[in-house]
Design a protein around this motif. Sequence first.
Motif, short mmCIF file in Angstrom:
data_model
loop_
_atom_site.label_atom_id
_atom_site.label_comp_id
_atom_site.label_asym_id
_atom_site.label_seq_id
_atom_site.Cartn_x
_atom_site.Cartn_y
_atom_site.Cartn_z
N ALA A 14 4.72 7.21 -1.42
CA ALA A 14 5.78 6.23 -1.20
C ALA A 14 5.17 4.83 -1.26
N LEU A 15 5.87 3.92 -1.94
CA LEU A 15 5.40 2.54 -2.07
C LEU A 15 6.54 1.62 -1.59
N LYS A 16 6.34 1.04 -0.42
CA LYS A 16 7.37 0.17 0.15
C LYS A 16 7.26 -1.24 -0.42
N VAL A 17 8.43 -1.80 -0.79
CA VAL A 17 8.50 -3.19 -1.24
C VAL A 17 9.34 -3.95 -0.23
N PHE A 35 9.76 3.20 -3.23
CA PHE A 35 9.69 3.98 -4.46
C PHE A 35 8.81 5.20 -4.24
N PHE A 36 9.10 6.28 -5.00
CA PHE A 36 8.35 7.53 -4.84
C PHE A 36 7.80 8.00 -6.18
N GLY A 37 6.52 8.39 -6.17
CA GLY A 37 5.92 9.03 -7.33
C GLY A 37 5.45 10.41 -6.94
N SER A 89 0.83 -1.20 0.00
CA SER A 89 0.00 0.00 0.00
C SER A 89 0.87 1.25 0.00
N MET A 90 0.30 2.33 -0.54
CA MET A 90 1.03 3.60 -0.65
C MET A 90 0.86 4.44 0.61
N VAL A 91 1.88 5.26 0.87
CA VAL A 91 1.87 6.15 2.03
C VAL A 91 2.12 7.57 1.54
N MET A 129 1.10 4.99 -9.98
CA MET A 129 1.60 4.26 -8.82
C MET A 129 0.71 3.05 -8.52
N GLY A 130 -0.60 3.19 -8.79
CA GLY A 130 -1.50 2.05 -8.64
C GLY A 130 -1.16 0.93 -9.61
N ARG A 131 -0.86 1.31 -10.86
CA ARG A 131 -0.45 0.32 -11.86
C ARG A 131 0.90 -0.30 -11.49
N PHE A 132 1.79 0.54 -10.96
CA PHE A 132 3.13 0.08 -10.58
C PHE A 132 3.03 -0.93 -9.45
#
Length: 582
Positions: free
Chosen positions: A323-326, A392-394, A293-295, A405-408
């Motif tokens: 921000a999208l944590k992997v 990652f950051f968009g 999930s994005m933050v 970012m949703g697609r990513f």
Amino acid sequence: MRSHYCTDLNTTHIGQEVELCGWTNSYRDHGGIIFIDLRDKTGLIQLVCDPEDSQEAHDVASKVRDEFVLRAYGKVRARGEGLENPKLATGAIEVILSRLVVENPSAALPFVINDKDVSEEVRLKYRYLDLRTPKAYETFRLRSKAAMAVRNTLDAKGFLEVETPILTKATPEGARDYLVPSRVHNGEFYALPQSPQLFKQLLMCSGFDRYFQIAKCFRDEDLRADRQPEFTQIDIEMSFCEQDDIIAVTEDLLKAVFKEAGHEIHAPFNRITYKEAMERYGSDKPDLRYDLSMVDVMDIFETCDNEIFSSIAKDAKKNRIKALKVPQGDTVFSKRQMKGFEDYVRKFGASGLGYFQMKEDGLKGPLTKFFTEAALEQIVARCELVVGDVVFFGAGPKKLVLDYMGRFRIFLAEQMDIIPKDRFEFLWVVDFEMFEVEEGKLKALHHPFTMPKDINAPLDEMESIAYDVVLNGVELGGGSIRIHKADIQAKVFSLLGISDEEAAEKFGFLLNALKFGAPPHGGIALGLDRLMMLLTGSSSIRDVIAFPKTQRAQCQLTGAPSPVEMAQMRELGIRLREKTSH
């Protein structure tokens, strides 16, 4: 014609005379004794043609080839010791033929049935052959069972099945209509319904209280794996109901359908607001079988030394920095791969993609130089990073960032192969925005008959009583509480720029009905094709429709659409423009 289906037979039938019907699945000649695997809708059974038992049957069998239609007469016996086939339901027995009739031979097949390397175009051209596979039969058996479960569940809840017109009036519902010219009224057209929306509301005005229909719908839109020009939906409408009533009925319905398929699902399903879905997952139909999930990190980036990021962060209403944590992404992806991800998001309009790697001694990456130690610590805390994670950051305009970012997020899950294939994750998305702006024009996010939560709320904050049910990242269906008061409907039309004259012309029959004691009502429509696609694990909606169209909206089997005679065109008052060459 038959005494049994093939797999009705077992060792208890040994010694019995039987009559079977079906197709030749395979043919083998072993030194004068011919073996035929006979296939019907239930499966296979082995037929044995020995000239010592019946020379006549043997003579016929010698001419049999794949897909011949046969009637077989004979006696059931046990297979010899060591000759059983545990892969077949009938693998312990066989039928010794006394008589064999070829009801119909088959021409040479254009492809081997069950050959997965045959192109879809060829398979659709000979769809009746493609459907002869056990998998296809099971798919449509399950679809039939699902439809029966729908009818039985809703009947038990007091719903009335009512058919609504196929030839109707063109109304603006988001996609292009399929038009049907009228011979009697030259120059005028019917439209095929995109949904029974207006008619089911009229049924509520008629006092029918609870309606449903397994309805054919038509939309002339660009196609993809989960769209067809004609599709089937489970259409439901209720009077004197609230959102929770419709959700409860839908959950019971889905439980019944999944039970038919051998799956136990549990309700109530999780719920999430539209706003939260978009902000956390960049989608109004998020797949929650995995996290990622994005933050929001706008406030942290506002203080960074990079002018691009800091200027974006100053307008929290128009822009987003997500921000999208992997988790453990640093151990999964190389630095080269992570740089390559930028090419992926650029396809969807992104101007770039930043990232940090969480190392033993803190965050590393090309962007760290723009942040203070305190800001980097904030990022670690906000994203809950541990050693080995990548974030990652968009950054950019809100709608654009949430989209790519949703697609990513989905792309990363697929790359990491973390999506469980055997899990069903249901979700309700609620509290949708009432309106959206498209090409500078205000339009209803669902449709203009959706009840707003507060008609007097500011436009950019107005929410509707609308809800979508999502399964594994696919929208199964959606609905809303409808507007049943003429004054609210008039105000919504006004906000959308629909004049009284235009409203009367397009929706006059519904608006009139609302004046005569319309009850509070609402409903939902579920895509039966999409539901079956997910239930059967199919990759395309075409696999669960008996005779589907291609992605170019063509029927390979019949050749539709096709030209018609000029005489028929003249009768309909239609003249085609000649194609001009450029």
